[in-house]
Design a protein around this motif. Structure first.
Motif, PDB file in Angstrom:
ATOM      1  N   MET A   1       1.525  18.462   6.394  1.00 16.82           N
ATOM      2  CA  MET A   1       1.150  17.384   7.529  1.00 16.82           C
ATOM      3  C   MET A   1       0.346  16.220   6.745  1.00 16.82           C
ATOM      4  N   MET A   2      -0.587  16.614   5.889  1.00 16.82           N
ATOM      5  CA  MET A   2      -1.646  15.730   5.337  1.00 16.82           C
ATOM      6  C   MET A   2      -0.672  14.493   4.426  1.00 16.82           C
ATOM      7  N   GLY A   3       0.299  15.225   3.841  1.00 21.03           N
ATOM      8  CA  GLY A   3       1.214  14.176   2.928  1.00 21.03           C
ATOM      9  C   GLY A   3       1.912  13.524   3.888  1.00 21.03           C
ATOM     10  N   ARG A   4       2.467  13.989   5.078  1.00 23.38           N
ATOM     11  CA  ARG A   4       3.471  12.848   5.858  1.00 23.38           C
ATOM     12  C   ARG A   4       2.598  11.889   6.534  1.00 23.38           C
ATOM     13  N   ILE A   5       1.218  12.139   6.927  1.00 23.89           N
ATOM     14  CA  ILE A   5       0.213  11.112   7.458  1.00 23.89           C
ATOM     15  C   ILE A   5       0.034  10.176   6.398  1.00 23.89           C
ATOM     16  N   ALA A   6      -0.362  10.532   5.253  1.00 27.11           N
ATOM     17  CA  ALA A   6      -0.690   9.629   4.142  1.00 27.11           C
ATOM     18  C   ALA A   6       0.429   8.740   3.835  1.00 27.11           C
ATOM     19  N   CYS A   7       1.795   9.226   3.775  1.00 28.38           N
ATOM     20  CA  CYS A   7       2.916   8.341   3.602  1.00 28.38           C
ATOM     21  C   CYS A   7       3.210   7.375   4.769  1.00 28.38           C
ATOM     22  N   ALA A   8       2.858   8.018   5.872  1.00 29.44           N
ATOM     23  CA  ALA A   8       3.074   6.857   7.035  1.00 29.44           C
ATOM     24  C   ALA A   8       1.883   5.918   6.918  1.00 29.44           C
ATOM     25  N   ASN A   9       0.810   6.212   6.367  1.00 28.47           N
ATOM     26  CA  ASN A   9      -0.049   5.167   6.088  1.00 28.47           C
ATOM     27  C   ASN A   9       0.391   4.079   5.172  1.00 28.47           C
ATOM     28  N   VAL A  10       0.853   4.651   4.285  1.00 25.35           N
ATOM     29  CA  VAL A  10       1.398   3.689   3.256  1.00 25.35           C
ATOM     30  C   VAL A  10       2.427   2.783   3.614  1.00 25.35           C
ATOM     31  N   LEU A  11       3.267   3.134   4.257  1.00 27.99           N
ATOM     32  CA  LEU A  11       4.366   2.461   4.881  1.00 27.99           C
ATOM     33  C   LEU A  11       4.057   1.341   5.973  1.00 27.99           C
ATOM     34  N   SER A  12       2.836   1.732   6.735  1.00 30.44           N
ATOM     35  CA  SER A  12       2.690   0.964   7.702  1.00 30.44           C
ATOM     36  C   SER A  12       2.265  -0.576   7.628  1.00 30.44           C
ATOM     37  N   ASP A  13       1.896  -0.817   6.311  1.00 32.57           N
ATOM     38  CA  ASP A  13       1.781  -2.029   5.941  1.00 32.57           C
ATOM     39  C   ASP A  13       2.939  -3.017   5.921  1.00 32.57           C
ATOM     40  N   LEU A  14       3.857  -2.493   5.635  1.00 33.97           N
ATOM     41  CA  LEU A  14       5.233  -3.069   5.575  1.00 33.97           C
ATOM     42  C   LEU A  14       5.766  -3.036   7.191  1.00 33.97           C
ATOM     43  N   TYR A  15       5.594  -2.101   7.904  1.00 38.70           N
ATOM     44  CA  TYR A  15       6.038  -2.148   9.249  1.00 38.70           C
ATOM     45  C   TYR A  15       5.327  -3.111  10.336  1.00 38.70           C
ATOM     46  N   ALA A  16       3.995  -3.513   9.937  1.00 39.04           N
ATOM     47  CA  ALA A  16       3.367  -4.200  10.542  1.00 39.04           C
ATOM     48  C   ALA A  16       3.775  -5.688  10.277  1.00 39.04           C
ATOM     49  N   MET A  17       4.490  -6.086   9.381  1.00 42.03           N
ATOM     50  CA  MET A  17       5.270  -7.203   9.220  1.00 42.03           C
ATOM     51  C   MET A  17       6.817  -7.418   9.406  1.00 42.03           C
ATOM     52  N   GLY A  18       7.167  -6.355  10.241  1.00 44.06           N
ATOM     53  CA  GLY A  18       8.532  -6.237  10.799  1.00 44.06           C
ATOM     54  C   GLY A  18       9.443  -5.915   9.630  1.00 44.06           C
ATOM     55  N   VAL A  19       8.901  -5.386   8.517  1.00 45.19           N
ATOM     56  CA  VAL A  19       9.818  -5.041   7.239  1.00 45.19           C
ATOM     57  C   VAL A  19      10.124  -3.499   7.624  1.00 45.19           C
ATOM     58  N   THR A  20      11.471  -3.330   7.556  1.00 50.87           N
ATOM     59  CA  THR A  20      11.964  -2.006   7.929  1.00 50.87           C
ATOM     60  C   THR A  20      12.631  -1.158   6.572  1.00 50.87           C
ATOM     61  N   GLU A  21      12.808  -1.979   5.631  1.00 45.19           N
ATOM     62  CA  GLU A  21      13.628  -1.335   4.524  1.00 45.19           C
ATOM     63  C   GLU A  21      12.444  -1.349   3.315  1.00 45.19           C
ATOM     64  N   CYS A  22      12.143  -0.088   2.722  1.00 43.12           N
ATOM     65  CA  CYS A  22      11.041  -0.137   1.692  1.00 43.12           C
ATOM     66  C   CYS A  22      11.969   0.256   0.507  1.00 43.12           C
ATOM     67  N   ASP A  23      11.832  -0.587  -0.694  1.00 42.61           N
ATOM     68  CA  ASP A  23      12.526  -0.366  -1.907  1.00 42.61           C
ATOM     69  C   ASP A  23      11.944   0.764  -2.823  1.00 42.61           C
ATOM     70  N   ASN A  24      10.525   0.848  -2.804  1.00 42.93           N
ATOM     71  CA  ASN A  24       9.996   1.647  -3.743  1.00 42.93           C
ATOM     72  C   ASN A  24       8.693   2.524  -3.339  1.00 42.93           C
ATOM     73  N   VAL A  25       8.258   3.543  -3.262  1.00 40.96           N
ATOM     74  CA  VAL A  25       6.851   4.095  -3.085  1.00 40.96           C
ATOM     75  C   VAL A  25       6.380   4.697  -4.197  1.00 40.96           C
ATOM     76  N   LEU A  26       5.184   4.387  -4.413  1.00 41.81           N
ATOM     77  CA  LEU A  26       4.333   5.318  -5.531  1.00 41.81           C
ATOM     78  C   LEU A  26       3.316   6.103  -4.906  1.00 41.81           C
ATOM     79  N   MET A  27       2.931   7.380  -5.330  1.00 41.14           N
ATOM     80  CA  MET A  27       2.194   8.000  -4.627  1.00 41.14           C
ATOM     81  C   MET A  27       0.902   8.411  -5.391  1.00 41.14           C
ATOM     82  N   LEU A  28      -0.423   8.459  -4.951  1.00 41.72           N
ATOM     83  CA  LEU A  28      -1.784   8.353  -5.665  1.00 41.72           C
ATOM     84  C   LEU A  28      -2.045   9.610  -5.185  1.00 41.72           C
ATOM     85  N   LEU A  29      -2.506  10.637  -6.143  1.00 36.61           N
ATOM     86  CA  LEU A  29      -2.890  11.972  -5.856  1.00 36.61           C
ATOM     87  C   LEU A  29      -4.224  12.375  -6.463  1.00 36.61           C
ATOM     88  N   SER A  30      -5.294  12.693  -5.795  1.00 35.14           N
ATOM     89  CA  SER A  30      -6.364  13.211  -6.588  1.00 35.14           C
ATOM     90  C   SER A  30      -6.534  14.958  -6.033  1.00 35.14           C
TER      91      SER A  30
END
Length: 298
Positions: A1-30
């Motif tokens: 679940m932690m991974g799902r929540i983190a990805c939802a975070n990452v995508l929220s920047d786009l969604y807050a501007m009405g962008v529904t289609e994301c072309d690319n996602v990079l994951m940063l993991l420690s």
């Protein structure tokens, strides 16, 4: 679940501007150096899989990223989209008369913290008179489900219903993000907040803690909570984990059920009005029950 929540975070920047289609996602993991080999081999693949699953739910995929060693487990990322100017909404066009809408309830930080207090007797004793263990468990489950839910549908509705501006609500709390959004508007407007949609029981928990955490003041970070020595702490897993979106849209156009989660899955917060003269602030509380004398400038 932690991974799902983190990805939802990452995508929220786009969604807050009405962008529904994301072309690319990079994951940063420690990866935590404090983990044993067995813990690392079991936990980290689950986080990675959760992140990838959420990206797929958003219609995109993880194409790369970076992994480092660190004392703590940290996961986040970067989401990018290439689109036409007609395919996103600049967050600067609110006008007097707009309605403020929130797509997710507040109180996730308090819910996660209260859930951790179940195993800490001295903390639990502070709140056990106002909430039951079952209510804390339910609030926790609702908070986790909310954090893991993408705002993608809401982003599409922003464009469909002509939203004028929006922001995510995360680390600076509802009031902090509302102030920042109001300050960006091209017209001289103020946001008036008179309603706080909060997870059941969490307002009472906040009061029992003397208001610590700032939930009823609008300053609570809508991020995953963790108990610190003062009882209230926070862990930000990237961006916009739980906060949903706060947006200004024209009145008289009802938008229901942005996430397919029932009729109460979006809430009216207040309204957008002309800014009073001689005041340069951008956001006012008029929250029921928060101030005995009614409206007050925050």
């Amino acid at each position: 679940m932690m991974g799902r929540i983190a990805c939802a975070n990452v995508l929220s920047d786009l969604y807050a501007m009405g962008v529904t289609e994301c072309d690319n996602v990079l994951m940063l993991l420690s990866v935590s150096q404090r983990m044993s080999d067995e813990e690392r081999d079991k936990v980290m693949p689950l986080i990675i899989q959760g992140f990838r699953d959420a990206a797929e739910d958003g219609g995109t995929s993880v194409t790369g990223g970076q992994t480092v060693l660190n004392p703590w487990v940290i996961v986040g990322g970067v989401a990018t989209a290439v689109c036409q100017s007609s395919e996103f909404i600049m967050p600067d066009s609110a006008v007097p008369g707009d309605v403020l809408v929130l797509t997710k309830p507040l109180g996730t930080h308090m819910a996660v913290t209260a859930h951790q207090w179940l195993d800490i007797p001295e903390r639990w004793n502070k709140i056990k008179l106002v909430v039951t263990r079952e209510e804390v468990e339910l609030a926790y489950q609702e908070a986790v489900a909310s954090m893991a839910t993408l705002n993608r549908t809401a982003a599409g509705l922003m464009r469909a219903f002509g939203a004028h501006a929006a922001t995510d609500v995360t680390g600076f709390g509802l009031l902090g993000h509302a102030r920042a959004l109001a300050a960006q508007q091209r017209q001289d407007v103020a946001f008036v907040i008179h309603n706080l949609p909060v997870l059941a029981g969490m307002a009472a928990v906040s009061r029992a803690c003397g208001g610590r955490g700032g939930l009823l003041r609008g300053t609570a970070p809508e991020t995953s909570g963790t108990g610190d020595r003062d009882g209230i702490g926070g862990l930000k897993l990237g961006f916009g984990i739980m906060g949903g979106c706060c947006g200004a849209r024209p009145p008289r156009r009802r938008v229901r059920d942005p996430h397919g989660m029932g009729e109460n899955s979006n809430w009216g917060l207040g309204c957008c009005g002309a800014r009073p003269p001689r005041h340069r602030g951008g956001c006012w509380w008029c929250c029921r029950g928060l101030r005995p004398r009614g409206s007050a400038r925050s």
